[in-house]
Enzyme design. Structure first.
Site, PDB file in Angstrom:
ATOM      1  N   SER A 265       0.833  -1.191   0.000  1.00 41.24           N
ATOM      2  CA  SER A 265       0.000   0.000   0.000  1.00 41.24           C
ATOM      3  C   SER A 265       0.867   1.239   0.000  1.00 41.24           C
ATOM      4  CB  SER A 265      -0.873   0.004   1.254  1.00 41.24           C
ATOM      5  OG  SER A 265      -0.046   0.171   2.390  1.00 41.24           O
ATOM      6  N   LYS A 266       0.211   2.363  -0.298  1.00 41.20           N
ATOM      7  CA  LYS A 266       0.889   3.644  -0.272  1.00 41.20           C
ATOM      8  C   LYS A 266       1.476   3.880   1.122  1.00 41.20           C
ATOM      9  CE  LYS A 266      -0.684   8.202  -0.821  1.00 41.20           C
ATOM     10  NZ  LYS A 266      -1.754   9.103  -1.232  1.00 41.20           N
ATOM     11  N   ARG A 267       0.726   3.398   2.116  1.00 42.83           N
ATOM     12  CA  ARG A 267       1.180   3.598   3.491  1.00 42.83           C
ATOM     13  C   ARG A 267       2.480   2.846   3.795  1.00 42.83           C
ATOM     14  NH1 ARG A 267      -3.220   2.200   7.249  1.00 42.83           N
ATOM     15  NH2 ARG A 267      -4.647   3.714   6.379  1.00 42.83           N
ATOM     16  N   GLY A 269       4.851   2.413   1.773  1.00 41.16           N
ATOM     17  CA  GLY A 269       5.902   3.264   1.222  1.00 41.16           C
ATOM     18  C   GLY A 269       6.301   4.329   2.233  1.00 41.16           C
TER      19      GLY A 269
END
Ligand code: GLU
Length: 509
Positions: A265-267, A269
């Site tokens: 997920s973007k999180r 990253g």
């Protein structure tokens, strides 16, 4: 694999944000398959959900594909004879298919208002079923053309009453298909809801548009992420009802890309400090910037290579593949169905290998840009080539060139004084003054000669070579890094080397 007839594949992004790793891998597998079979790779913009449309996302997608060198053969930009390639521009085309489905009993008009839908959900809500769907268990109690009389329905339609068209999912049927990666897949239609196909504003939903367009654009194979697998039964039924099961493309649902804790997920990253997007993406709504692989310093060659291996290998130990090699060796048989784990350290390893592998000419422009970003303008192209050849092995990311190559073009602005000052003394000062004198008459300026001269002079001084070599490095570079110090001096040239030594000695005084 046997040569297939007219391979046409598509990448069908919704312009709702930046392209992440998984999206570009879908592009890559589509692209490789198309090239392998002399087919066509189509990019179709799926923008039927106007509420999720994000300005700039479409342009971003094209820029990404350009950067990675995976450009489509047909698209809004590249043209082609199956356009328009943006679904919002095809709006007028979809209604007839939805109406056909209604006429044939595969779909129905639904007039329910948002309040009525809400009421249904609270009425049927139980502990076992916390969010009831619009499906065969409730449809007869709702305001739709299955539950209402024909005359009532005609009256509402004549009045232009707001309505949608929903698919009538069979109550208990097993829908099967053979996925090119997963093999036999089956679904029980009883648990699938009656998805909206055409919205009240006349726009199709993704489900209707994707099937109609895959048909009209003569798509032969569909590669998409595993997250679309639950939608497959709806698509398969629509194919069957509208165009016949034999006309259906072959499907391949690609494995998820996993982060350290499940789906990437973007999180992840943000939390673990690695990029998840191909290029920097700034969310126009929040202004929030998410770092991308390009700006982080990845080469497109390495990015493609590492993506290819997230879900595929050629069965050997080989890990480094060029795009041409991937076109030659990629095979769906070797794509696995289990999730593929993304490891950022491994991603960097790929980049380092590619920096080592590429010729200087393949790095020149990108390094110039990196140096430009830290305020260094390269005017001497020959020097740049020599520097690249000397330092590229030391760079894992392109951004590392700022440190490893920058000092060749710009004298250090600050020095690692702690490395020199505590041990500095008269003898050392005298040594460097003598070194400058020895340099003065020199015409030739070769690294090995400079090294020999330096070492001879050190021996006469009875000081350890390292004790003097480190200060020389700090004078020329600013810090304790870089390739061999005489290699550096060699490339800097006599004038610049002398200048830097003198400046540092002045500073120490
Ligand atoms: N528009 C869908 C997406 O955003 C396409 C899914 C598919 O390939 O069918 O990914």
């Amino acid at each position: 694999m046997a040569e297939l007839n007219k391979v046409r594949v598509r990448f069908a992004p919704s312009p709702t944000g930046g392209l992440h790793l998984g999206g570009v891998r879908t592009v890559l597998y589509n692209y490789l398959f198309a090239r392998q079979h002399n087919g066509r790779f189509i990019l179709r913009i799926e923008d039927t959900d106007q509420s999720r449309y994000v300005p700039g996302a479409e342009e971003y997608i094209f820029n990404c594909l350009k950067w990675v060198g995976l450009e489509p053969d047909e698209s809004v930009i590249h043209g082609g004879s199956f356009g328009p390639y943006r679904q919002s521009e095809r709006k007028a085309l979809y209604r007839q298919y939805a109406e056909q489905l209604v006429k044939e009993g595969y779909a129905y008009y639904a007039f329910d208002t948002p309040a009525e839908l809400e009421e249904m959900r609270s009425r049927y809500k139980t502990d076992q079923n916390p969010s009831p769907q619009y499906d065969h268990t409730v449809r007869s109690a709702m305001r739709n053309s299955l539950a209402m009389s024909e005359s009532e329905v005609q009256k509402l339609l004549a009045e232009n009453a707001r309505h949608v068209i929903r698919i009538k999912m069979p109550e208990a049927e097993t829908v099967r298909f053979t996925d090119m990666i997963r093999g036999e897949v089956s679904f029980n239609t009883a648990v699938v809801d009656d998805k909206v196909l055409l919205k009240a504003d006349g726009m199709p939903t993704y489900h209707l548009a994707v099937v109609v367009d895959d048909h009209l654009m003569e798509i032969s194979h569909v590669f998409r992420g595993e997250e679309w697998l639950p939608s497959a039964p709806v698509h398969i039924l629509l194919w069957r009802y509208l165009f016949g099961a034999e006309a259906m493309p072959q499907w391949a649902h690609l494995p998820l890309i996993l982060g350290p804790n499940g789906k990437l997920s973007k999180r992840d990253g943000a939390k673990y400090g690695f990029p998840v997007f191909a290029m920097n993406w700034t969310d126009p709504a929040t202004g929030e910037l998410t770092e991308g692989f390009k700006e982080k310093g990845f080469l497109p060659e390495a990015f493609i290579n590492l993506l290819a291996l997230l879900g595929w290998n050629d069965g050997s130990e080989q890990e480094i593949f060029s795009k041409d090699e991937l076109v030659e060796k990629f095979s769906l048989e070797r794509v696995h169905s289990g999730g593929a784990k993304f490891d950022y350290e491994k991603a960097k390893w790929f980049n380092h290998e590619w920096i080592k592998k590429l010729q200087v000419s393949g790095l020149r422009e990108q390094v110039k840009q990196v140096l430009g970003n830290s305020g260094i303008r390269v005017t001497d192209e020959q020097l740049l080539d020599n520097v690249l050849a000397l330092v590229k092995e030391r760079c894992t990311l392109l951004t590392d060139f700022a440190e490893q190559a920058g000092f060749f073009f710009k004298a250090p602005g600050k020095y690692d004084m702690d490395a020199v000052k505590p041990k500095w003394n008269e003898t050392k000062q005298a040594f460097f003054l003598k070194l400058l004198q020895a340099y003065n008459p020199k015409d030739s300026w070769k690294p090995d000669e400079l090294e020999t001269l330096f070492k001879e002079m050190v021996t006469a001084q009875k000081i350890k070579v390292g004790e003097l070599m480190l200060p020389l490095r700090i004078m020329l570079v600013g810090g304790k890094f870089g390739p061999g110090v005489f290699q550096i001096a060699g490339l800097l040239g006599k004038e610049e080397t002398v200048l830097r030594i003198r400046k540092f000695l002045d500073l120490l005084q």
